[in-house]
Design a protein around this motif. Structure first.
Motif, PDB file in Angstrom:
ATOM      1  N   LEU A 174       0.930  -1.221   0.181  1.00 50.32           N
ATOM      2  CA  LEU A 174      -0.162   0.063  -0.051  1.00 50.32           C
ATOM      3  C   LEU A 174       0.751   1.254  -0.071  1.00 50.32           C
ATOM      4  N   ILE A 175       0.378   2.350  -0.719  1.00 54.06           N
ATOM      5  CA  ILE A 175       0.803   3.489  -0.753  1.00 54.06           C
ATOM      6  C   ILE A 175       0.322   4.436   0.202  1.00 54.06           C
ATOM      7  N   SER A 176       0.968   5.195   1.010  1.00 54.44           N
ATOM      8  CA  SER A 176       0.168   6.169   2.203  1.00 54.44           C
ATOM      9  C   SER A 176      -0.438   7.085   1.232  1.00 54.44           C
ATOM     10  N   LYS A 177      -1.491   7.740   1.819  1.00 52.82           N
ATOM     11  CA  LYS A 177      -2.218   8.836   1.274  1.00 52.82           C
ATOM     12  C   LYS A 177      -0.992  10.092   0.749  1.00 52.82           C
ATOM     13  N   TRP A 236       0.783   9.144  -2.088  1.00 49.66           N
ATOM     14  CA  TRP A 236       0.017   9.260  -3.238  1.00 49.66           C
ATOM     15  C   TRP A 236      -0.044  10.450  -3.820  1.00 49.66           C
ATOM     16  N   SER A 237      -0.107  11.456  -2.973  1.00 52.01           N
ATOM     17  CA  SER A 237      -0.163  12.845  -3.459  1.00 52.01           C
ATOM     18  C   SER A 237       1.046  13.331  -3.987  1.00 52.01           C
ATOM     19  N   PHE A 238       1.971  12.922  -3.202  1.00 56.20           N
ATOM     20  CA  PHE A 238       3.534  13.355  -3.823  1.00 56.20           C
ATOM     21  C   PHE A 238       3.621  12.819  -5.333  1.00 56.20           C
ATOM     22  N   ILE A 239       3.185  11.355  -5.266  1.00 56.89           N
ATOM     23  CA  ILE A 239       3.415  10.934  -6.745  1.00 56.89           C
ATOM     24  C   ILE A 239       2.628  11.543  -7.755  1.00 56.89           C
ATOM     25  N   GLU A 240       1.335  11.824  -7.504  1.00 60.16           N
ATOM     26  CA  GLU A 240       0.440  12.610  -8.151  1.00 60.16           C
ATOM     27  C   GLU A 240       1.022  13.864  -8.923  1.00 60.16           C
ATOM     28  N   LYS A 241       1.581  14.625  -7.892  1.00 59.53           N
ATOM     29  CA  LYS A 241       2.542  15.803  -8.460  1.00 59.53           C
ATOM     30  C   LYS A 241       3.642  15.706  -9.240  1.00 59.53           C
TER      31      LYS A 241
END
Length: 187
Positions: A79-82, A85-90
């Motif tokens: 699992l990727i933490s929230k 996930w936010s960091f990856i999105e950016k």
């Protein structure tokens, strides 16, 4: 990754030293996943399965899926933490390829022979294509890993800690420190 304006506006940059930099987030991530799994002894089938799963995640990112949408397909054991996930999105679309042409001062590219984080062959190829040849110097350290740490130390958290406390100059590859010192002294 680099920002074009920093290189266009600041003509006072004397030189740049880049240590095993990634060029493209996605391709470097695929390379890293493959190398880590190979190092852990994963079978080719397991690696393919993981890379296919990562492609599913990439498709979610490309369609700007929410974290909740990600959780619906997420592998419970990975699992990727929230926050992650936010960091990856950016950042997942980051690619420095085109910005490399904006270098106007000398560039030292230091590449590690045992780097499993960055595909140094691909990085060197892109740098040689994009950075003017008269500005680019490339150095290979065959025994160094991505962090430029001494291999014997890098494999042990305890030894890394003790070395950092009692002999910090021994943490990194000796050749690496010499190369940096020589390069800086020449400038």
């Amino acid at each position: 990754m680099y920002h074009k304006l920093a290189f266009e506006e600041d003509h006072n940059i004397a030189f740049s030293i880049l240590v095993s930099p990634a060029v493209n987030w996605i391709t470097q991530g695929q390379f890293n996943t493959r190398k880590e799994m190979e190092q852990e002894g994963a079978t080719p089938q397991e690696i393919t399965k993981r890379l296919d799963y990562n492609q599913q995640i990439l498709q979610l990112l490309k369609k700007q899926a929410s974290y909740e949408e990600y959780l619906k397909i997420a592998a419970p054991d990975n699992l990727i933490s929230k926050e992650r996930w936010s960091f990856i999105e950016k950042n997942f679309l980051s690619d420095s390829t085109e910005e490399l042409a904006y270098f106007k001062s000398p560039v030292l590219l230091v590449l590690a022979g045992k780097d499993i984080n960055v595909d140094v062959k691909d990085t060197e190829r892109v740098y040689r294509q994009k950075v003017p040849s008269q500005l680019l110097s490339v150095v290979h350290l065959p025994e160094a890993d991505h962090s430029m740490m001494n291999e014997k130390i890098a494999d042990s958290k305890a030894l890394t800690f003790l070395t950092a406390v009692f002999a910090p100059r021994k943490l990194v590859n000796d050749e690496y420190l010499k190369i940096l010192a020589d390069y800086v002294n020449q400038r």
